[in-house]
Enzyme design. Structure first.
Site, PDB file in Angstrom:
ATOM      1  N   ASP A 178       0.834  -1.209   0.000  1.00 28.53           N
ATOM      2  CA  ASP A 178       0.000   0.000   0.000  1.00 28.53           C
ATOM      3  C   ASP A 178       0.864   1.252   0.000  1.00 28.53           C
ATOM      4  OD1 ASP A 178      -2.539   1.416   0.172  1.00 28.53           O
ATOM      5  OD2 ASP A 178      -2.026   1.811   2.272  1.00 28.53           O
ATOM      6  N   ARG A 186     -10.499  10.272 -12.215  1.00 30.91           N
ATOM      7  CA  ARG A 186      -9.929  10.337 -10.868  1.00 30.91           C
ATOM      8  C   ARG A 186      -9.236   9.030 -10.469  1.00 30.91           C
ATOM      9  NH1 ARG A 186     -14.149  10.849  -6.852  1.00 30.91           N
ATOM     10  NH2 ARG A 186     -12.426  11.179  -5.398  1.00 30.91           N
ATOM     11  N   LYS A 187      -9.364   7.992 -11.256  1.00 28.15           N
ATOM     12  CA  LYS A 187      -8.873   6.674 -10.882  1.00 28.15           C
ATOM     13  C   LYS A 187      -7.463   6.416 -11.437  1.00 28.15           C
ATOM     14  CE  LYS A 187     -13.541   4.677 -10.864  1.00 28.15           C
ATOM     15  NZ  LYS A 187     -14.417   3.621 -11.449  1.00 28.15           N
TER      16      LYS A 187
END
Length: 258
Positions: free
Chosen positions: A177, A222-223
């Site tokens: 992450d 936005r992705k």
């Protein structure tokens, strides 16, 4: 000044600070020296804003005495490509760039949805809060903007044990992450993790050094879609592979509670 006016002013100030984020990674000085939408805004490795400190913060991406020979070898390999010699003997930026890493991160008040202080005196970045060198997360990130790739050299310390003698899966997920989020932030500005899918293939031995590599799949509005893999340093063994989705955010709007 009313509470609402103060909150708006703080939001605007933070917005101005983060607006220039992508230019931070291109500063020459830095060459010489980051899964759920409800999660805290990930400032990752690079959004450390060191100029806000009254003292010089420690850059955790620089070598220390706990780094093993394999980690140092890989660090030297990528760091040597951060600057190249041009005609006339001058140096210029190379294909790779090391990202500085600090132990402070911007912290948001969960109750008021506003920044209580620019820098929290007691808050520390999750992966940089162990004082003992080599005990937990030892890592350094390099980014290649042209190839849209990010490489992390990660040495897992003894405090990250899960299965006997091996790294906890949660620690691996944290690093994935961290790496993919840092990469997405370099590519798209401030983002939040929306989805993280991980396949554990082979356990990572405690104390070993591995490579965590991320690459851009695609951007849609936005992705930002990122792929990632964790391998042995020679690439012969795949420990983990993952895909991640990040959503670009408007920090000022978020802090105003919109």
């Amino acid at each position: 000044m009313t509470h609402e006016s103060h909150r708006v002013q703080m939001a605007r100030s933070l917005g101005r600070l983060l607006k220039g984020f992508q230019s931070l990674t291109s500063l020459p000085a830095m060459r010489a020296q980051r899964s759920h939408p409800s999660a805290c805004v990930p400032c990752r490795t690079t959004v450390a804003l060191p100029s806000l400190f009254s003292f010089k913060p420690r850059d955790f991406s620089l070598p220390n005495s706990s780094w093993g020979s394999e980690m140092m070898r890989l660090y030297d390999h990528y760091n040597s490509q951060c600057e190249v010699e041009a005609e006339g003997g001058e140096t210029r930026g190379g294909p790779w760039q090391r990202l500085p890493s600090y132990n402070r991160s911007l912290k948001y008040a969960t109750g008021g949805v506003y920044l209580s202080k620019i820098i929290q005196s007691r808050a520390r970045l999750f992966t940089r809060n162990i004082r003992e060198p080599g005990a937990a997360f030892e890592y350094v990130l390099f980014v290649n903007k042209e190839e849209q790739r990010c490489v992390c050299i990660f040495q897992a310390g003894h405090l990250l044990e899960g299965p006997p003698g091996h790294v906890h899966g949660g620690a691996i997920a944290t690093m994935i992450d961290n790496v993919t989020g840092t990469h997405a932030t370099v590519l798209s500005g401030p983002v939040m993790t929306a989805n993280l899918n991980i396949n554990y293939r082979s356990p990572v031995p405690l104390g070993s050094t591995v490579l965590i590599e991320s690459s851009l799949d695609t951007k849609e509005g936005r992705k930002t879609f990122i792929s990632c893999k964790v391998t042995s340093t020679d690439g012969s063994k795949l420990h983990t592979d993952a895909t991640a989705l990040f959503l670009s955010i408007n920090v000022s709007h978020l802090l105003r509670g919109g």
